[in-house]
Design an enzyme around this catalytic site. Sequence first.
Site, short mmCIF file in Angstrom:
data_model
loop_
_atom_site.label_atom_id
_atom_site.label_comp_id
_atom_site.label_asym_id
_atom_site.label_seq_id
_atom_site.Cartn_x
_atom_site.Cartn_y
_atom_site.Cartn_z
N SER A 272 -6.37 -11.27 -22.15
CA SER A 272 -7.69 -11.60 -20.91
C SER A 272 -8.81 -11.55 -21.74
CB SER A 272 -8.15 -11.40 -20.35
OG SER A 272 -6.39 -11.75 -19.02
N1 SAH Z 1 -2.11 -8.76 -19.00
C1 SAH Z 1 -2.38 -9.57 -20.13
C2 SAH Z 1 -2.61 -10.70 -20.48
C3 SAH Z 1 -2.24 -12.04 -19.25
S1 SAH Z 1 -1.61 -13.23 -19.37
C4 SAH Z 1 -2.45 -8.93 -21.42
O1 SAH Z 1 -3.43 -7.74 -21.26
O2 SAH Z 1 -1.83 -9.49 -22.66
C5 SAH Z 1 -0.16 -13.68 -17.90
C6 SAH Z 1 0.96 -13.23 -18.55
O3 SAH Z 1 1.64 -12.81 -17.39
C7 SAH Z 1 1.40 -14.23 -19.15
O4 SAH Z 1 2.57 -13.32 -20.49
C8 SAH Z 1 2.52 -13.97 -18.01
O5 SAH Z 1 3.59 -14.75 -19.14
C9 SAH Z 1 2.73 -13.55 -17.10
N2 SAH Z 1 3.88 -13.93 -16.21
C10 SAH Z 1 3.49 -15.07 -15.74
N3 SAH Z 1 3.99 -15.48 -14.42
C11 SAH Z 1 4.95 -14.04 -14.30
C12 SAH Z 1 6.11 -13.62 -13.55
N4 SAH Z 1 6.40 -14.04 -12.27
N5 SAH Z 1 6.37 -11.90 -13.85
C13 SAH Z 1 6.16 -11.44 -14.74
N6 SAH Z 1 5.29 -12.11 -15.58
C14 SAH Z 1 4.41 -13.27 -15.51
#
Ligand code: SAH
Length: 234
Positions: free
Chosen positions: A84
């Site tokens: 992000s």
């Molecule tokens: N917080 C992260 C960025 C988030 S991007 C950072 O600091 O880098 C969103 C993430 O959510 C992605 O890696 C994606 O694979 C994950 N994601 C999506 N759906 C999900 C789910 N149902 N459970 C766990 N993770 C999930």
Amino acid sequence: MNSQLALGALLALCCAFPSHGEDYAALRQKMVEEVIAASDSSPPSAAVAAAMGKVERHRFVPAWLAPFGYRNQPLPIGHGQTISQPIVVAMMTELLKVKGSDKILEIGTGSGYQAAVLGEIAESVYTIEIIEPLGKEAAERLKSLGYHNVKTRLGDGYYGWPEAAPFDAIMVTAAASHVPPPLLKQLKPGGRMVIPLGASFMTQYLMLVEKKLDGSVTSRQIEPVRFVPLTGGH
Ligand code: SAH
């Protein structure tokens, strides 16, 4: 050139250019200042600014993007996912009003950066990632950087982490169509959750959900955001 001169030239060179570590420290400080200047609705508190001033964001992005690690922008981390934008990390962390004694749940570990920022402030962080290689890489990275209070797990974060519940605060970093009921259940009374709601290609809104001490729930729209979707079989 005699050897003394050569040594002098070498010393002048290495002292004129800071080492990589110092370069990044200066860029990191600049990033924090930029985030503070650009935040209007929820400017970061001293604790959030200090945490972001400490976490080495350039180590959470692919090596070839490290020189861009301190720009106030999201960056690709592989598998179609992104780390992000720093100003969004600051806003979401601030909205949770994290305290030093808190136990936090994060859904969407991604690179592990947000978990590390939370880990700098809270007592413990539980973070879940659904894409296996990303989750594994983040777990190793967090361990090697010394974030021993951040626990990682692979799986569908929609269902939360019941064995570690209840949580003082929950942060969802992928956009959902609704607030997952298991997460609401795992939030302590008096706790806060931030979650982007909305379909992937439509306007999403960051929501602040609060569970009152009597168990009632209120939610408030904070601002439009853009996140990758929360996937999984739910
Ligand atoms: N917080 C992260 C960025 C988030 S991007 C950072 O600091 O880098 C969103 C993430 O959510 C992605 O890696 C994606 O694979 C994950 N994601 C999506 N759906 C999900 C789910 N149902 N459970 C766990 N993770 C999930």
